[in-house]
Design a protein around this motif. Structure first.
Motif, mmCIF file in Angstrom:
data_model
loop_
_atom_site.group_PDB
_atom_site.id
_atom_site.type_symbol
_atom_site.label_atom_id
_atom_site.label_comp_id
_atom_site.label_asym_id
_atom_site.label_seq_id
_atom_site.Cartn_x
_atom_site.Cartn_y
_atom_site.Cartn_z
ATOM 1 N N ASP A 21 0.812 -1.209 0.000
ATOM 2 C CA ASP A 21 0.000 0.000 0.000
ATOM 3 C C ASP A 21 0.845 1.259 0.000
ATOM 4 O O ASP A 21 0.391 2.309 -0.394
ATOM 5 C CB ASP A 21 -0.938 0.024 1.212
ATOM 6 C CG ASP A 21 -2.047 -0.997 1.075
ATOM 7 O OD1 ASP A 21 -2.373 -1.358 -0.066
ATOM 8 O OD2 ASP A 21 -2.580 -1.426 2.108
ATOM 9 N N ASP A 22 2.093 1.158 0.477
ATOM 10 C CA ASP A 22 2.941 2.334 0.500
ATOM 11 C C ASP A 22 3.322 2.787 -0.905
ATOM 12 O O ASP A 22 3.788 3.900 -1.094
ATOM 13 C CB ASP A 22 4.194 2.077 1.335
ATOM 14 C CG ASP A 22 4.959 0.858 0.853
ATOM 15 O OD1 ASP A 22 4.383 0.038 0.124
ATOM 16 O OD2 ASP A 22 6.130 0.725 1.241
ATOM 17 N N THR B 216 -2.140 -7.773 -6.807
ATOM 18 C CA THR B 216 -0.947 -7.006 -7.149
ATOM 19 C C THR B 216 -0.151 -7.751 -8.206
ATOM 20 O O THR B 216 -0.412 -8.915 -8.498
ATOM 21 C CB THR B 216 -0.075 -6.789 -5.894
ATOM 22 O OG1 THR B 216 0.374 -8.074 -5.440
ATOM 23 C CG2 THR B 216 -0.840 -6.076 -4.793
ATOM 24 N N VAL C 211 -2.495 7.067 -0.890
ATOM 25 C CA VAL C 211 -2.441 6.577 0.490
ATOM 26 C C VAL C 211 -1.252 7.204 1.211
ATOM 27 O O VAL C 211 -1.367 7.616 2.375
ATOM 28 C CB VAL C 211 -2.364 5.033 0.521
ATOM 29 C CG1 VAL C 211 -2.160 4.519 1.932
ATOM 30 C CG2 VAL C 211 -3.628 4.434 -0.081
ATOM 31 N N ASP D 99 1.154 3.283 -3.232
ATOM 32 C CA ASP D 99 0.055 4.109 -3.723
ATOM 33 C C ASP D 99 0.289 5.555 -3.276
ATOM 34 O O ASP D 99 0.293 5.841 -2.079
ATOM 35 C CB ASP D 99 -1.273 3.574 -3.176
ATOM 36 C CG ASP D 99 -2.476 4.271 -3.774
ATOM 37 O OD1 ASP D 99 -2.297 5.306 -4.457
ATOM 38 O OD2 ASP D 99 -3.599 3.776 -3.560
ATOM 39 N N ALA E 174 -6.724 2.735 1.859
ATOM 40 C CA ALA E 174 -5.882 1.731 1.197
ATOM 41 C C ALA E 174 -6.727 0.573 0.680
ATOM 42 O O ALA E 174 -6.518 0.088 -0.436
ATOM 43 C CB ALA E 174 -4.822 1.216 2.165
ATOM 44 N N ARG F 64 -8.736 1.827 -2.346
ATOM 45 C CA ARG F 64 -7.884 2.073 -3.513
ATOM 46 C C ARG F 64 -7.401 0.784 -4.157
ATOM 47 O O ARG F 64 -7.064 0.757 -5.320
ATOM 48 C CB ARG F 64 -6.658 2.909 -3.109
ATOM 49 C CG ARG F 64 -6.978 4.290 -2.635
ATOM 50 C CD ARG F 64 -7.164 5.251 -3.734
ATOM 51 N NE ARG F 64 -5.925 5.347 -4.522
ATOM 52 C CZ ARG F 64 -5.852 5.971 -5.665
ATOM 53 N NH1 ARG F 64 -6.911 6.544 -6.172
ATOM 54 N NH2 ARG F 64 -4.724 6.017 -6.333
ATOM 55 N N ARG F 65 -7.359 -0.267 -3.392
ATOM 56 C CA ARG F 65 -6.871 -1.536 -3.927
ATOM 57 C C ARG F 65 -7.872 -2.133 -4.914
ATOM 58 O O ARG F 65 -7.497 -2.874 -5.799
ATOM 59 C CB ARG F 65 -6.601 -2.517 -2.792
ATOM 60 C CG ARG F 65 -5.971 -3.776 -3.293
ATOM 61 C CD ARG F 65 -5.444 -4.613 -2.198
ATOM 62 N NE ARG F 65 -4.878 -5.823 -2.795
ATOM 63 C CZ ARG F 65 -4.512 -6.846 -2.130
ATOM 64 N NH1 ARG F 65 -4.614 -6.833 -0.838
ATOM 65 N NH2 ARG F 65 -4.016 -7.896 -2.728
#
Length: 139
Positions: free
Chosen positions: A4-5, A57, A10, A7, A48, A51-52
């Motif tokens: 998530d970092d 991934t 986020v 993004d 997060a 947004r995913r």
């Protein structure tokens, strides 16, 4: 949540929550810690998650693809070992498997070759495969 970092939205919201907490502390707000608790405990994780979009991934897709290829290779080797495939058919299928890493590339290869190879194996396609009638005739 791993990844998530990466993004930027986020990451920006995380920095904003951090900054708001420090501003609240600087103006001597007695409950400044609530900004961090709510921000990092609810807002950032919820953002997060949203947004995913439930998608996998790139790392998840690559790992799944590697497992699929390993399973397909294992099945191919087993069929060859049982005598269901001739050496030429085995090599052909192995080449096709290694050339088509994704389902899209596999479909493209099938269209290019102009045949439906999803059907059951036939003696014409796999000449080394013995039919039940041949096995009964030998006994």
């Amino acid at each position: 949540m791993p990844g998530d970092d990466a993004d930027p939205v986020v990451a920006t919201v995380s920095l904003a929550v951090l900054a708001l907490g420090f501003v609240a502390m600087a103006v001597d707000l007695p409950a400044f810690w609530i900004v961090w608790a709510v921000g990092f405990g609810a807002v950032v994780p919820a953002l997060a998650y949203l947004r995913r979009d439930g998608g996998e991934t790139d790392a998840d897709a690559a790992s799944r693809n590697d497992r699929d290829v390993d399973d397909a290779l294992s099945t191919l080797r087993e069929r060859y070992a049982r005598g269901e495939l001739s050496e030429a058919a085995f090599e052909s299928k192995l080449t096709a498997l290694l050339e088509t890493e994704t389902p899209e590339r596999a479909r493209e290869r099938l269209r290019r070759e102009g045949g439906d190879r999803d059907g059951p194996p036939t003696p014409e396609r796999e000449p080394n495969r013995r039919s039940d009638a041949d096995a009964d005739a030998e006994t």
